[in-house]
Design a protein around this motif. Structure first.
Motif, PDB file in Angstrom:
ATOM      1  N   GLY A 191       0.827  -1.207   0.000  1.00  0.00           N
ATOM      2  CA  GLY A 191       0.000   0.000   0.000  1.00  0.00           C
ATOM      3  C   GLY A 191       0.859   1.253   0.000  1.00  0.00           C
ATOM      4  N   SER A 192       0.259   2.370  -0.369  1.00  0.00           N
ATOM      5  CA  SER A 192       1.019   3.624  -0.433  1.00  0.00           C
ATOM      6  C   SER A 192       1.512   4.049   0.940  1.00  0.00           C
ATOM      7  N   ASP A 193       0.742   3.754   2.002  1.00  0.00           N
ATOM      8  CA  ASP A 193       1.193   4.125   3.344  1.00  0.00           C
ATOM      9  C   ASP A 193       2.444   3.352   3.743  1.00  0.00           C
ATOM     10  N   GLU A 194       2.484   2.054   3.427  1.00  0.00           N
ATOM     11  CA  GLU A 194       3.670   1.259   3.756  1.00  0.00           C
ATOM     12  C   GLU A 194       4.874   1.688   2.918  1.00  0.00           C
ATOM     13  N   LEU A 195       4.645   1.961   1.649  1.00  0.00           N
ATOM     14  CA  LEU A 195       5.729   2.411   0.780  1.00  0.00           C
ATOM     15  C   LEU A 195       6.296   3.737   1.278  1.00  0.00           C
ATOM     16  N   THR A 196       5.425   4.637   1.714  1.00  0.00           N
ATOM     17  CA  THR A 196       5.858   5.927   2.253  1.00  0.00           C
ATOM     18  C   THR A 196       6.683   5.729   3.522  1.00  0.00           C
ATOM     19  N   GLU A 197       6.253   4.790   4.368  1.00  0.00           N
ATOM     20  CA  GLU A 197       7.008   4.508   5.588  1.00  0.00           C
ATOM     21  C   GLU A 197       8.398   3.964   5.269  1.00  0.00           C
ATOM     22  N   TRP A 198       8.492   3.083   4.275  1.00  0.00           N
ATOM     23  CA  TRP A 198       9.806   2.557   3.880  1.00  0.00           C
ATOM     24  C   TRP A 198      10.688   3.663   3.308  1.00  0.00           C
ATOM     25  N   MET A 199      10.087   4.571   2.552  1.00  0.00           N
ATOM     26  CA  MET A 199      10.868   5.676   1.987  1.00  0.00           C
ATOM     27  C   MET A 199      11.404   6.572   3.102  1.00  0.00           C
ATOM     28  N   ALA A 200      10.578   6.828   4.118  1.00  0.00           N
ATOM     29  CA  ALA A 200      11.021   7.646   5.246  1.00  0.00           C
ATOM     30  C   ALA A 200      12.117   6.928   6.027  1.00  0.00           C
ATOM     31  N   PHE A 201      11.944   5.633   6.238  1.00  0.00           N
ATOM     32  CA  PHE A 201      12.954   4.850   6.945  1.00  0.00           C
ATOM     33  C   PHE A 201      14.285   4.893   6.192  1.00  0.00           C
ATOM     34  N   TYR A 202      14.228   4.778   4.870  1.00  0.00           N
ATOM     35  CA  TYR A 202      15.444   4.812   4.063  1.00  0.00           C
ATOM     36  C   TYR A 202      16.171   6.151   4.204  1.00  0.00           C
ATOM     37  N   GLN A 203      15.415   7.235   4.359  1.00  0.00           N
ATOM     38  CA  GLN A 203      16.046   8.543   4.556  1.00  0.00           C
ATOM     39  C   GLN A 203      16.856   8.577   5.848  1.00  0.00           C
ATOM     40  N   LEU A 204      16.367   7.866   6.872  1.00  0.00           N
ATOM     41  CA  LEU A 204      17.060   7.852   8.162  1.00  0.00           C
ATOM     42  C   LEU A 204      18.137   6.781   8.236  1.00  0.00           C
ATOM     43  N   GLU A 205      17.861   5.626   7.689  1.00  0.00           N
ATOM     44  CA  GLU A 205      18.764   4.484   7.744  1.00  0.00           C
ATOM     45  C   GLU A 205      18.915   3.866   6.361  1.00  0.00           C
ATOM     46  N   PRO A 206      19.737   4.457   5.519  1.00  0.00           N
ATOM     47  CA  PRO A 206      19.858   3.936   4.159  1.00  0.00           C
ATOM     48  C   PRO A 206      20.381   2.502   4.146  1.00  0.00           C
ATOM     49  N   PHE A 207      19.892   1.743   3.209  1.00  0.00           N
ATOM     50  CA  PHE A 207      20.357   0.379   3.029  1.00  0.00           C
ATOM     51  C   PHE A 207      20.739   0.210   1.574  1.00  0.00           C
ATOM     52  N   GLY A 208      21.385  -0.869   1.243  1.00  0.00           N
ATOM     53  CA  GLY A 208      21.799  -1.102  -0.140  1.00  0.00           C
ATOM     54  C   GLY A 208      23.169  -0.522  -0.419  1.00  0.00           C
ATOM     55  N   GLU A 209      23.370  -0.088  -1.646  1.00  0.00           N
ATOM     56  CA  GLU A 209      24.689   0.359  -2.095  1.00  0.00           C
ATOM     57  C   GLU A 209      25.188   1.608  -1.380  1.00  0.00           C
ATOM     58  N   VAL A 210      24.289   2.512  -1.007  1.00  0.00           N
ATOM     59  CA  VAL A 210      24.732   3.722  -0.298  1.00  0.00           C
ATOM     60  C   VAL A 210      25.363   3.332   1.033  1.00  0.00           C
ATOM     61  N   ARG A 211      24.723   2.401   1.727  1.00  0.00           N
ATOM     62  CA  ARG A 211      25.264   1.944   3.015  1.00  0.00           C
ATOM     63  C   ARG A 211      26.588   1.219   2.811  1.00  0.00           C
ATOM     64  N   ALA A 212      26.681   0.412   1.777  1.00  0.00           N
ATOM     65  CA  ALA A 212      27.930  -0.297   1.483  1.00  0.00           C
ATOM     66  C   ALA A 212      29.042   0.696   1.165  1.00  0.00           C
ATOM     67  N   ASP A 213      28.724   1.748   0.409  1.00  0.00           N
ATOM     68  CA  ASP A 213      29.714   2.775   0.096  1.00  0.00           C
ATOM     69  C   ASP A 213      30.195   3.467   1.373  1.00  0.00           C
ATOM     70  N   LEU A 214      29.282   3.710   2.302  1.00  0.00           N
ATOM     71  CA  LEU A 214      29.661   4.347   3.557  1.00  0.00           C
ATOM     72  C   LEU A 214      30.623   3.462   4.344  1.00  0.00           C
ATOM     73  N   ARG A 215      30.326   2.174   4.421  1.00  0.00           N
ATOM     74  CA  ARG A 215      31.233   1.254   5.130  1.00  0.00           C
ATOM     75  C   ARG A 215      32.615   1.268   4.490  1.00  0.00           C
ATOM     76  N   SER A 216      32.665   1.239   3.175  1.00  0.00           N
ATOM     77  CA  SER A 216      33.953   1.280   2.481  1.00  0.00           C
ATOM     78  C   SER A 216      34.660   2.605   2.728  1.00  0.00           C
ATOM     79  N   GLY A 217      33.887   3.687   2.765  1.00  0.00           N
ATOM     80  CA  GLY A 217      34.455   5.006   3.020  1.00  0.00           C
ATOM     81  C   GLY A 217      35.069   5.110   4.405  1.00  0.00           C
TER      82      GLY A 217
END
Length: 92
Positions: free
Chosen positions: A11-37
């Protein structure tokens, strides 16, 4: 998962919540780049000259957006809390 399938399953509400969560706690390649950095900055700082500026993880993340002001983190936290305020039990 294709976008159409995602939209059919989430649903759009759940998708919006995931988008907000990603703003606070990015996951995926951005997070991997940070660890490498972090590793690269630690190594570079251990070998830099005494008078050189200290390296930051962002110095080794060429695709990071550098134009965002530091105050954005507080704003993102406030937005995230507002998104979930209706799901938090009120004491009293």
């Amino acid at each position: 998962m294709p976008v159409r399938e995602l939209l059919a399953r989430v649903g759009s509400d759940e998708l919006t919540e995931w988008m907000a969560f990603y703003q606070l706690e990015p996951f995926g390649e951005v997070r991997a780049d940070l660890r490498s950095g972090v590793v690269a900055a630690t190594f570079a700082n251990a070998h830099r000259t005494k008078d050189a500026r200290a390296f930051t993880p962002e110095d080794f993340m060429p695709f990071i957006e550098r134009s965002a002001p530091q105050g954005n983190a507080r704003l993102n936290v406030a937005r995230f809390k507002a998104l979930f305020s209706h799901k938090v039990k009120k004491n009293g």
